[in-house]
Design a protein around this motif. Structure first.
Motif, PDB file in Angstrom:
ATOM      1  N   ALA A  42       0.878  -1.415   0.006  1.00 28.67           N
ATOM      2  CA  ALA A  42       0.245   0.247   0.016  1.00 28.67           C
ATOM      3  C   ALA A  42       1.041   1.498   0.078  1.00 28.67           C
ATOM      4  O   ALA A  42       0.939   2.479  -1.364  1.00 28.67           O
ATOM      5  N   GLN A  43       2.289   1.115   0.310  1.00 32.33           N
ATOM      6  CA  GLN A  43       3.243   1.905   0.871  1.00 32.33           C
ATOM      7  C   GLN A  43       3.886   2.601  -0.927  1.00 32.33           C
ATOM      8  O   GLN A  43       3.159   3.272  -1.365  1.00 32.33           O
ATOM      9  N   GLU A  44       3.769   1.886  -1.408  1.00 35.17           N
ATOM     10  CA  GLU A  44       3.947   1.952  -3.261  1.00 35.17           C
ATOM     11  C   GLU A  44       3.008   2.278  -4.139  1.00 35.17           C
ATOM     12  O   GLU A  44       2.753   3.392  -4.336  1.00 35.17           O
ATOM     13  N   GLU A  85      11.965   0.244   3.941  1.00 33.20           N
ATOM     14  CA  GLU A  85      12.808   0.998   5.188  1.00 33.20           C
ATOM     15  C   GLU A  85      11.504   1.260   6.678  1.00 33.20           C
ATOM     16  O   GLU A  85      12.101   0.538   7.030  1.00 33.20           O
ATOM     17  N   VAL A  86      10.428   1.626   6.109  1.00 33.14           N
ATOM     18  CA  VAL A  86       9.068   1.821   6.585  1.00 33.14           C
ATOM     19  C   VAL A  86       9.081   0.623   7.654  1.00 33.14           C
ATOM     20  O   VAL A  86       8.751   0.507   8.377  1.00 33.14           O
ATOM     21  N   CYS A 130       2.731   2.183   8.394  1.00 33.52           N
ATOM     22  CA  CYS A 130       3.587   2.248   8.107  1.00 33.52           C
ATOM     23  C   CYS A 130       2.798   3.518   7.083  1.00 33.52           C
ATOM     24  O   CYS A 130       3.608   3.939   5.800  1.00 33.52           O
ATOM     25  N   MET A 131       1.633   3.811   7.102  1.00 25.48           N
ATOM     26  CA  MET A 131       1.469   5.063   5.997  1.00 25.48           C
ATOM     27  C   MET A 131       1.298   6.406   6.878  1.00 25.48           C
ATOM     28  O   MET A 131       0.298   6.857   6.365  1.00 25.48           O
ATOM     29  N   ASN A 132       1.544   6.362   8.069  1.00 25.99           N
ATOM     30  CA  ASN A 132       2.380   7.474   8.594  1.00 25.99           C
ATOM     31  C   ASN A 132       0.185   7.945   9.114  1.00 25.99           C
ATOM     32  O   ASN A 132      -0.057   8.863   9.045  1.00 25.99           O
TER      33      ASN A 132
END
Ligand code: ADP
Ligand code: MG
Length: 260
Positions: free
Chosen positions: A121-123, A135-136, A172-174
């Motif tokens: 989902a980050q990507e 890294e996150v 990870c999604m802050n």
């Protein structure tokens, strides 16, 4: 930590810190003829941990799901960090990235490694480069105590570990806030503690949290506020230790006498 969450003193002059994280006014939700939320008013401040308890069917999940519009309210208003999310012009997908959600069922992708579960989902949503996403992901796995599980598949982990991965994936999604819907209810009793511990750490770090739970110890120790819901309304709310020790409403007393 029983009352008040430590706040960054440097944020005192920041007007944004005065804006409620979540502001719900006269929220109603019906499924057909069944009115499930009957006028909910709720204000969650930044950094606050609000625990929601109540009998099955009282509307707790529906309330949580309306906060990021997984359910569309019938009427009322919902503001997230000041933004009216029912405004047609609002980009709800962008708002949703600010709100992490953790469910009773962990919903991890079984065919992907733990690390890939955390990067996908980050990507795709945040457009983060692969290396940075990894890294996150590794940092968040470390945070929930599962750094060594990065290359495992979810099926090889215990339920408690899978739920910790699900929390790490959200982090990870802050997100600015996290919503938990009975995150430990599907777990064997001996696995509940490790998940609650991760949630307690998160609360101590200042995360804004709404937690639907039957874990009254967690509500008392970690919650800034306890809300008791029954039949689509907030029956009473207050300091968790206070509500648990001296429930004022008969419906709260009846519920607590069954779970405590
Ligand atoms: P809780 O989480 O407190 O157990 P819920 O919010 O899940 O309660 O459910 C409250 C009521 O809303 C229940 O009567 C349930 O059957 C009904 N409900 C929840 N989701 C739906 C849905 N998608 N369609 C129809 N009825 C629903
Ligand atoms: Mg529920």
């Amino acid at each position: 930590m029983t009352t008040g969450t430590p706040r960054d003193p440097s944020s005192v002059d920041n007007p944004a810190s005065d804006v409620a994280a979540i502001e719900i006014r006269d929220l109603h939700k019906s499924f057909g003829d069944n009115e499930v939320l009957k006028g909910i008013d709720l204000l969650v401040r930044p950094g606050e941990v609000v625990c929601v308890v109540g009998p099955s069917g009282s509307g707790k999940s529906t309330l949580l799901r309306t906060v990021n519009l997984l359910e569309q309210p019938t009427s009322g208003s919902i503001r997230i960090e000041g933004t009216d999310i029912l405004d047609e012009d609002v980009d709800i997908d962008r708002i949703r990235t600010r709100i992490g959600m953790v469910f009773q069922q962990f919903n991890l992708f079984p065919h992907m490694t733990v690390l890939r579960n955390l990067t996908v989902a980050q990507e795709r949503v945040l457009r983060r480069p692969k290396k940075e996403s990894q890294e996150v992901a590794r940092a968040m796995l470390e945070r929930v105590g599962l750094a060594e599980k990065a290359t495992d598949h979810p099926g090889h982990l215990s339920g408690g570990q899978q739920q910790r991965v699900a929390i790490a994936r959200s982090l990870c999604m802050n997100p600015d806030m996290m919503l938990f819907d009975e995150p430990t209810s599907a777990l064997d009793p001996e696995l509940v503690g490790e998940v609650l511990e991760v949630m307690q750490d998160l609360a101590s770090s200042g995360m804004t949290m709404m937690v639907v739970t039957h874990e009254m110890g967690f509500a008392r120790e970690v919650g800034d506020r306890l809300i008791f819901m029954d039949d689509g309304v907030i029956v009473e709310e207050g300091d968790p230790a206070e509500v648990l020790a001296n429930p004022r409403h008969q419906r709260t007393q009846a519920f607590l006498s069954k779970v405590l």
